[in-house]
Motif scaffolding. Structure first.
Motif, PDB file in Angstrom:
ATOM      1  N   ALA A 146       0.807  -1.136  -0.040  1.00  0.00           N
ATOM      2  CA  ALA A 146      -0.110  -0.124   0.159  1.00  0.00           C
ATOM      3  C   ALA A 146       0.359   0.913  -0.751  1.00  0.00           C
ATOM      4  N   GLU A 147       1.835   1.327   0.564  1.00  0.00           N
ATOM      5  CA  GLU A 147       3.034   2.204   0.460  1.00  0.00           C
ATOM      6  C   GLU A 147       3.467   2.464  -0.554  1.00  0.00           C
ATOM      7  N   GLN A 148       3.593   1.692  -1.743  1.00  0.00           N
ATOM      8  CA  GLN A 148       3.966   1.898  -2.562  1.00  0.00           C
ATOM      9  C   GLN A 148       2.867   2.792  -3.731  1.00  0.00           C
ATOM     10  N   TYR A 149       1.579   1.812  -3.376  1.00  0.00           N
ATOM     11  CA  TYR A 149       0.453   2.648  -4.290  1.00  0.00           C
ATOM     12  C   TYR A 149      -0.090   3.821  -3.908  1.00  0.00           C
ATOM     13  N   ARG A 150       0.567   4.315  -2.719  1.00  0.00           N
ATOM     14  CA  ARG A 150      -0.632   5.518  -1.997  1.00  0.00           C
ATOM     15  C   ARG A 150       0.414   6.484  -2.892  1.00  0.00           C
ATOM     16  N   ALA A 151       1.428   6.411  -3.136  1.00  0.00           N
ATOM     17  CA  ALA A 151       2.794   7.764  -3.630  1.00  0.00           C
ATOM     18  C   ALA A 151       1.439   7.833  -5.205  1.00  0.00           C
ATOM     19  N   LEU A 152       1.485   6.725  -5.920  1.00  0.00           N
ATOM     20  CA  LEU A 152       0.460   7.294  -7.753  1.00  0.00           C
ATOM     21  C   LEU A 152      -0.927   7.555  -6.638  1.00  0.00           C
ATOM     22  N   LEU A 153      -1.136   7.613  -5.652  1.00  0.00           N
ATOM     23  CA  LEU A 153      -3.195   8.029  -5.591  1.00  0.00           C
ATOM     24  C   LEU A 153      -3.028   9.526  -4.638  1.00  0.00           C
ATOM     25  N   GLU A 154      -1.724   9.925  -3.919  1.00  0.00           N
ATOM     26  CA  GLU A 154      -1.926  11.533  -4.170  1.00  0.00           C
ATOM     27  C   GLU A 154      -1.977  11.821  -4.795  1.00  0.00           C
ATOM     28  N   GLY A 155      -2.952  13.319  -4.140  1.00  0.00           N
ATOM     29  CA  GLY A 155      -3.021  14.138  -5.588  1.00  0.00           C
ATOM     30  C   GLY A 155      -4.188  13.661  -6.356  1.00  0.00           C
ATOM     31  N   ALA A 164      -6.818   4.527 -10.887  1.00  0.00           N
ATOM     32  CA  ALA A 164      -4.522   5.201 -10.308  1.00  0.00           C
ATOM     33  C   ALA A 164      -4.776   4.163  -9.631  1.00  0.00           C
ATOM     34  N   LEU A 165      -5.673   3.433  -8.627  1.00  0.00           N
ATOM     35  CA  LEU A 165      -4.777   1.982  -8.050  1.00  0.00           C
ATOM     36  C   LEU A 165      -5.320   0.777  -9.233  1.00  0.00           C
ATOM     37  N   ALA A 166      -6.266   1.023 -10.423  1.00  0.00           N
ATOM     38  CA  ALA A 166      -6.033  -0.012 -11.014  1.00  0.00           C
ATOM     39  C   ALA A 166      -4.273  -0.422 -12.150  1.00  0.00           C
ATOM     40  N   GLU A 167      -4.065   1.180 -12.236  1.00  0.00           N
ATOM     41  CA  GLU A 167      -2.688   1.849 -12.682  1.00  0.00           C
ATOM     42  C   GLU A 167      -1.452   0.906 -12.382  1.00  0.00           C
ATOM     43  N   ALA A 168      -1.789   0.998 -10.306  1.00  0.00           N
ATOM     44  CA  ALA A 168      -0.366   0.853  -9.707  1.00  0.00           C
ATOM     45  C   ALA A 168      -0.583  -0.667  -9.407  1.00  0.00           C
ATOM     46  N   LEU A 169      -1.459  -1.449  -9.215  1.00  0.00           N
ATOM     47  CA  LEU A 169      -1.674  -2.608  -9.792  1.00  0.00           C
ATOM     48  C   LEU A 169      -1.091  -3.591 -10.438  1.00  0.00           C
ATOM     49  N   SER A 170      -1.138  -2.817 -11.296  1.00  0.00           N
ATOM     50  CA  SER A 170      -0.738  -3.578 -13.362  1.00  0.00           C
ATOM     51  C   SER A 170       0.681  -3.638 -12.718  1.00  0.00           C
ATOM     52  N   THR A 171       1.561  -2.239 -12.337  1.00  0.00           N
ATOM     53  CA  THR A 171       2.912  -2.180 -12.050  1.00  0.00           C
ATOM     54  C   THR A 171       3.520  -3.656 -11.113  1.00  0.00           C
ATOM     55  N   GLN A 172       2.766  -4.177 -10.672  1.00  0.00           N
ATOM     56  CA  GLN A 172       3.040  -4.845  -9.787  1.00  0.00           C
ATOM     57  C   GLN A 172       2.100  -6.054 -10.238  1.00  0.00           C
ATOM     58  N   GLY A 173       2.032  -6.559 -11.819  1.00  0.00           N
ATOM     59  CA  GLY A 173       1.639  -7.606 -12.260  1.00  0.00           C
ATOM     60  C   GLY A 173      -0.023  -8.551 -12.297  1.00  0.00           C
ATOM     61  N   PHE A 174      -0.659  -7.011 -11.409  1.00  0.00           N
ATOM     62  CA  PHE A 174      -1.966  -7.501 -11.667  1.00  0.00           C
ATOM     63  C   PHE A 174      -2.936  -7.526 -12.830  1.00  0.00           C
ATOM     64  N   PHE A 214      -7.823  -1.865   0.177  1.00  0.00           N
ATOM     65  CA  PHE A 214      -7.993  -1.389  -1.108  1.00  0.00           C
ATOM     66  C   PHE A 214      -8.884  -0.366  -0.557  1.00  0.00           C
ATOM     67  N   SER A 215      -9.622  -0.821   0.584  1.00  0.00           N
ATOM     68  CA  SER A 215     -11.083  -0.013   1.685  1.00  0.00           C
ATOM     69  C   SER A 215     -10.513   1.364   2.105  1.00  0.00           C
ATOM     70  N   ALA A 216      -9.069   1.545   2.456  1.00  0.00           N
ATOM     71  CA  ALA A 216      -7.819   1.879   3.314  1.00  0.00           C
ATOM     72  C   ALA A 216      -7.055   3.288   1.924  1.00  0.00           C
ATOM     73  N   LEU A 217      -6.896   2.528   1.123  1.00  0.00           N
ATOM     74  CA  LEU A 217      -6.256   4.157   0.275  1.00  0.00           C
ATOM     75  C   LEU A 217      -7.625   5.008  -0.675  1.00  0.00           C
ATOM     76  N   LEU A 218      -8.616   4.067  -1.033  1.00  0.00           N
ATOM     77  CA  LEU A 218      -9.778   4.516  -1.192  1.00  0.00           C
ATOM     78  C   LEU A 218     -10.487   5.192  -0.971  1.00  0.00           C
TER      79      LEU A 218
END
Length: 285
Positions: A146-155, A164-174, A214-218
């Protein structure tokens, strides 16, 4: 779990001619079939027309490759899922990866993950303490991701956060994507590939912890509708649209999902609470 994308991106090498009754293929055919398999992994169940459009091939050529991949047990046909009202005529046939097809990407990593989780479970004493220890590990792992994903969600604007979360997940192979849905109003976060599907099938705590993150990030309650680990073609999570004036859609809060588990797996009462934790809205499938 796996950050070695280079090792995971290509399916296992084609089997030799005559092995398991397979016919020999040229290097060019093998390369094209790998592209077909990778496209299905990245985009989910796909029709021949969709694959042809993505890969710049004719539908006839794609169908030949799909027939060969189906014969090898790497893909299987099914009815195309349609969002919204369905038009007239027979639905197009969509091809999805089989477990063997997913194994071609995951190779032995899932086996290693399952063995590691089994060791954690046994080392904690099995039963409820063992389940609690696995959940603690899953939450700590998910919090780290989540710490990695959060940087892409800020702002990011609230209405664009799921994408944006989907894009972050894709960088991890999802191989994730976001899709708007009308009823009930919201978005579906779809993960077309799960690098830890086999481990999650044995240890659903991995899915539980991911749902919490997911709930916390969103900043919103989310509902897990389906998972690859339990037989679905796609991991699907529903994210409701924030009501006007509601609290959803604000700044993504800092996740503390891993902290309770890490701090409480030490007493019998906490172990029982942690081991029996359930995600609100989680599909029990």
């Amino acid at each position: 779990m796996k950050n070695r994308n280079e090792q995971r991106d290509a399916p296992a090498a084609p089997r030799a001619a005559g092995e398991a009754g397979l016919s020999p293929v040229t290097d060019e055919q093998s390369g094209t079939r790998q592209r077909v398999v990778r496209s299905i992994r990245d985009h989910g169940p796909s029709t021949a027309a969709e694959l042809a459009d993505r890969l710049g091939l004719t539908q006839a050529a794609v169908r030949r490759h799909l027939d060969a991949l189906a014969a090898d047990g790497l893909v299987e046909p099914g009815e195309k899922r349609v969002r919204g009202s369905r038009g007239r005529g027979r639905p197009a046939k969509a091809f999805a990866l089989t477990d063997c097809g997913r194994d071609a990407f995951d190779q032995a990593y899932d086996e290693l993950a399952v063995e590691a989780l089994r060791w954690i479970e046994r080392a904690a004493g099995g039963g409820e303490p063992g389940a609690a220890a696995v959940l603690a590990f899953a939450r700590a792992r998910a919090a780290g991701q989540a710490e990695q994903y959060r940087a892409l969600l800020e702002g990011v604007a609230p209405g664009e956060r799921v994408a944006a979360l989907a894009e972050a997940l894709s960088t991890q192979g999802f191989a994730a994507a976001a899709h708007a849905v009308k009823a009930p109003a919201g978005e579906q976060l779809c993960q077309h590939h799960c690098p830890v599907a086999h481990a999650a099938a044995r240890y659903p705590q991995l899915c539980d912890a991911e749902t919490e993150v997911f709930s916390a990030l969103l900043g919103s309650h989310v509902q897990r509708l389906a998972t690859i680990a339990h037989g679905a073609d796609v991991c699907t999570t529903f994210v409701p649209r924030a009501a006007p004036g509601g609290t959803d859609g604000g700044t993504a809060p800092r996740s503390t999902a891993a902290q309770p588990a890490a701090q409480t797996v030490g007493t019998a009462g906490a172990q029982k609470t942690t081991a029996t934790a359930r995600i609100a809205g989680r599909n029990p499938a």
